[in-house]
Design a protein around this motif. Structure first.
Motif, PDB file in Angstrom:
ATOM      1  N   ARG A  82       0.913  -1.328  -0.003  1.00  0.00           N
ATOM      2  CA  ARG A  82      -0.026   0.024   0.028  1.00  0.00           C
ATOM      3  C   ARG A  82       0.824   1.312   0.050  1.00  0.00           C
ATOM      4  NH1 ARG A  82      -5.403   0.769   0.488  1.00  0.00           N
ATOM      5  NH2 ARG A  82      -5.171   2.345   2.078  1.00  0.00           N
ATOM      6  N   PHE A  83       0.196   2.104  -0.597  1.00  0.00           N
ATOM      7  CA  PHE A  83       0.976   3.660  -0.668  1.00  0.00           C
ATOM      8  C   PHE A  83       0.731   4.083   0.844  1.00  0.00           C
ATOM      9  CE2 PHE A  83       0.295   8.163  -1.020  1.00  0.00           C
ATOM     10  CZ  PHE A  83       1.468   8.736  -1.924  1.00  0.00           C
ATOM     11  N   VAL A  84       2.131   4.620   1.267  1.00  0.00           N
ATOM     12  CA  VAL A  84       2.156   5.298   2.561  1.00  0.00           C
ATOM     13  C   VAL A  84       2.499   6.869   2.389  1.00  0.00           C
ATOM     14  CG1 VAL A  84       3.636   5.400   4.680  1.00  0.00           C
ATOM     15  CG2 VAL A  84       2.962   3.021   3.582  1.00  0.00           C
ATOM     16  N   GLY A  85       2.682   7.226   1.361  1.00  0.00           N
ATOM     17  CA  GLY A  85       3.443   8.766   1.228  1.00  0.00           C
ATOM     18  C   GLY A  85       4.157   8.878  -0.097  1.00  0.00           C
ATOM     19  N   LEU A  86       4.681  10.055  -0.050  1.00  0.00           N
ATOM     20  CA  LEU A  86       5.504  10.453  -1.151  1.00  0.00           C
ATOM     21  C   LEU A  86       6.950  11.089  -0.532  1.00  0.00           C
ATOM     22  CD1 LEU A  86       5.105  10.508  -4.292  1.00  0.00           C
ATOM     23  CD2 LEU A  86       4.388  12.890  -4.001  1.00  0.00           C
ATOM     24  N   VAL A  87       8.244  10.883  -1.361  1.00  0.00           N
ATOM     25  CA  VAL A  87       9.269  11.528  -0.883  1.00  0.00           C
ATOM     26  C   VAL A  87      10.026  11.972  -2.014  1.00  0.00           C
ATOM     27  CG1 VAL A  87      10.520   9.642  -0.627  1.00  0.00           C
ATOM     28  CG2 VAL A  87      11.337  11.572   0.769  1.00  0.00           C
ATOM     29  N   GLY A  88      10.418  13.265  -2.229  1.00  0.00           N
ATOM     30  CA  GLY A  88      11.177  13.434  -3.636  1.00  0.00           C
ATOM     31  C   GLY A  88      12.089  14.656  -3.421  1.00  0.00           C
ATOM     32  N   LEU A  89      12.836  14.540  -4.473  1.00  0.00           N
ATOM     33  CA  LEU A  89      13.869  15.698  -4.863  1.00  0.00           C
ATOM     34  C   LEU A  89      13.454  16.434  -6.106  1.00  0.00           C
ATOM     35  CD1 LEU A  89      17.166  13.659  -4.353  1.00  0.00           C
ATOM     36  CD2 LEU A  89      16.304  15.204  -2.888  1.00  0.00           C
ATOM     37  N   GLY A  90      12.978  17.794  -5.847  1.00  0.00           N
ATOM     38  CA  GLY A  90      12.612  18.709  -7.032  1.00  0.00           C
ATOM     39  C   GLY A  90      13.653  19.661  -7.589  1.00  0.00           C
ATOM     40  N   ASP A  91      12.989  20.495  -8.393  1.00  0.00           N
ATOM     41  CA  ASP A  91      13.843  21.348  -9.045  1.00  0.00           C
ATOM     42  C   ASP A  91      13.280  22.949  -8.813  1.00  0.00           C
ATOM     43  OD1 ASP A  91      11.611  21.381 -10.771  1.00  0.00           O
ATOM     44  OD2 ASP A  91      12.812  21.240 -12.380  1.00  0.00           O
ATOM     45  N   GLU A  92      12.433  23.185  -7.791  1.00  0.00           N
ATOM     46  CA  GLU A  92      11.826  24.439  -7.307  1.00  0.00           C
ATOM     47  C   GLU A  92      12.817  24.947  -6.205  1.00  0.00           C
ATOM     48  OE1 GLU A  92       7.705  24.790  -7.162  1.00  0.00           O
ATOM     49  OE2 GLU A  92       7.465  23.346  -8.832  1.00  0.00           O
ATOM     50  N   LEU A  93      13.891  25.802  -6.688  1.00  0.00           N
ATOM     51  CA  LEU A  93      14.824  26.104  -5.844  1.00  0.00           C
ATOM     52  C   LEU A  93      14.749  27.583  -5.265  1.00  0.00           C
ATOM     53  CD1 LEU A  93      17.741  24.231  -7.548  1.00  0.00           C
ATOM     54  CD2 LEU A  93      16.279  23.192  -5.792  1.00  0.00           C
ATOM     55  N   GLN A  94      15.281  27.692  -3.987  1.00  0.00           N
ATOM     56  CA  GLN A  94      15.246  29.147  -3.398  1.00  0.00           C
ATOM     57  C   GLN A  94      16.770  29.565  -3.371  1.00  0.00           C
ATOM     58  OE1 GLN A  94      12.223  30.506  -3.038  1.00  0.00           O
ATOM     59  NE2 GLN A  94      11.461  28.490  -3.946  1.00  0.00           N
ATOM     60  N   ALA A  95      17.461  28.804  -2.954  1.00  0.00           N
ATOM     61  CA  ALA A  95      18.933  29.115  -2.753  1.00  0.00           C
ATOM     62  C   ALA A  95      19.731  28.927  -4.240  1.00  0.00           C
ATOM     63  CB  ALA A  95      19.534  28.318  -1.621  1.00  0.00           C
ATOM     64  N   PRO A  96      20.644  29.751  -4.628  1.00  0.00           N
ATOM     65  CA  PRO A  96      21.321  29.379  -5.799  1.00  0.00           C
ATOM     66  C   PRO A  96      22.340  28.438  -5.729  1.00  0.00           C
ATOM     67  CG  PRO A  96      22.242  31.503  -4.697  1.00  0.00           C
ATOM     68  CD  PRO A  96      21.061  31.044  -3.799  1.00  0.00           C
ATOM     69  N   GLN A  97      22.932  27.953  -4.450  1.00  0.00           N
ATOM     70  CA  GLN A  97      23.729  26.828  -4.626  1.00  0.00           C
ATOM     71  C   GLN A  97      23.186  25.354  -4.238  1.00  0.00           C
ATOM     72  OE1 GLN A  97      23.072  29.028  -2.016  1.00  0.00           O
ATOM     73  NE2 GLN A  97      23.582  28.412   0.082  1.00  0.00           N
ATOM     74  N   SER A  98      21.764  25.329  -4.363  1.00  0.00           N
ATOM     75  CA  SER A  98      20.989  24.049  -4.110  1.00  0.00           C
ATOM     76  C   SER A  98      20.762  23.439  -5.566  1.00  0.00           C
ATOM     77  CB  SER A  98      19.434  24.594  -3.786  1.00  0.00           C
ATOM     78  OG  SER A  98      19.461  24.836  -2.381  1.00  0.00           O
ATOM     79  N   THR A  99      21.072  22.163  -5.324  1.00  0.00           N
ATOM     80  CA  THR A  99      20.590  21.168  -6.408  1.00  0.00           C
ATOM     81  C   THR A  99      19.465  20.673  -6.468  1.00  0.00           C
ATOM     82  OG1 THR A  99      22.973  20.309  -6.054  1.00  0.00           O
ATOM     83  CG2 THR A  99      21.890  19.065  -7.423  1.00  0.00           C
ATOM     84  N   TYR A 100      18.626  20.359  -5.256  1.00  0.00           N
ATOM     85  CA  TYR A 100      17.436  19.820  -5.282  1.00  0.00           C
ATOM     86  C   TYR A 100      16.727  20.419  -4.039  1.00  0.00           C
ATOM     87  CZ  TYR A 100      19.228  15.989  -8.126  1.00  0.00           C
ATOM     88  OH  TYR A 100      19.626  15.220  -9.108  1.00  0.00           O
ATOM     89  N   ASN A 101      15.294  20.648  -3.992  1.00  0.00           N
ATOM     90  CA  ASN A 101      14.694  20.814  -2.839  1.00  0.00           C
ATOM     91  C   ASN A 101      13.972  19.403  -2.441  1.00  0.00           C
ATOM     92  OD1 ASN A 101      12.674  21.150  -5.058  1.00  0.00           O
ATOM     93  ND2 ASN A 101      11.157  21.547  -3.300  1.00  0.00           N
ATOM     94  N   LEU A 102      13.893  19.176  -1.147  1.00  0.00           N
ATOM     95  CA  LEU A 102      13.384  18.003  -0.562  1.00  0.00           C
ATOM     96  C   LEU A 102      11.922  18.273  -0.250  1.00  0.00           C
ATOM     97  CD1 LEU A 102      14.034  15.126   0.462  1.00  0.00           C
ATOM     98  CD2 LEU A 102      14.147  16.351   2.831  1.00  0.00           C
ATOM     99  N   GLY A 103      11.134  17.283  -0.736  1.00  0.00           N
ATOM    100  CA  GLY A 103       9.528  17.274  -0.253  1.00  0.00           C
ATOM    101  C   GLY A 103       9.269  15.850   0.391  1.00  0.00           C
ATOM    102  N   TYR A 104       8.301  15.707   1.042  1.00  0.00           N
ATOM    103  CA  TYR A 104       7.754  14.365   1.698  1.00  0.00           C
ATOM    104  C   TYR A 104       6.524  14.846   2.058  1.00  0.00           C
ATOM    105  CZ  TYR A 104       9.850  16.855   5.649  1.00  0.00           C
ATOM    106  OH  TYR A 104      10.270  17.878   6.566  1.00  0.00           O
TER     107      TYR A 104
END
Length: 189
Positions: A82-104
């Protein structure tokens, strides 16, 4: 390394590359606690068709497969699938040095079990296989106590930091202040 792999979290959970196949369970999870889903996915417009918005999100994730811009996983219970949730690395960034943003997002009946933290640790361990270090940002609304606690715990385990100033993030034509946490995930030697 660009393809989002299946990842084993522990004896209870597994991460599968997010796909349109989880849409029915994801929609079910949304309706179990729409307020929490809105917190995790603040771009959702509650007055618009939620099914279509979630479907479009999953389509966007699948269309980026192999590009290394996005890596999203659906979290599944190993025993039931069964589906328990979602976790991911996205590309909607706030800091210029970031590669990904994390969401869960963890569905209602599975919260307070450390699922988000365990999944984040699994994703970050996967990132340590990259040849270069990766900066991951975690943006959290200041009233999201559970999100702030998870981000603080992730920063503690992975030597991250919370920036002292708020950053403004645009959602539905409003600027909303958020705390920004940054974690440099380095290759393991």
């Amino acid at each position: 390394m660009f393809v989002t792999p299946d990842l084993e979290v522990d004896e209870y959970l597994t991460l599968r590359p997010a796909s349109k196949g989880v849409l029915p369970e994801m929609l079910e999870a949304y309706h179990e606690d729409s307020q929490a889903a809105q917190t995790a996915l603040p771009w959702l417009n509650p007055s618009d068709d939620i099914r279509r918005q979630l479907r479009d999100m999953l389509y966007d994730i699948e269309s980026q497969h192999g590009t290394d811009r996005l890596h999203f996983w659906s979290i599944h219970d190993k025993d039931t699938g069964r589906f328990v949730g979602l976790v991911g690395l996205g590309d909607e960034l706030q800091a210029p040095q970031s590669t990904y943003n994390l969401g869960y997002w963890v569905r209602k009946g599975h919260r307070r079990n450390g699922i988000a933290s365990r999944c984040v640790d699994t994703v970050f361990s996967w990132l340590t296989q990259r040849p270069e270090f990766t900066t991951v940002e975690i943006a959290v609304h200041p009233h999201n106590d559970a999100g702030l606690a998870t981000a603080a715990a992730v920063c503690e385990r992975w030597n991250g930091e919370r920036l002292p100033e708020f950053i403004g993030i645009e959602f539905n034509e409003r600027t909303v202040p958020h705390h920004l946490h940054l974690v440099d995930v380095r290759r393991r030697e």
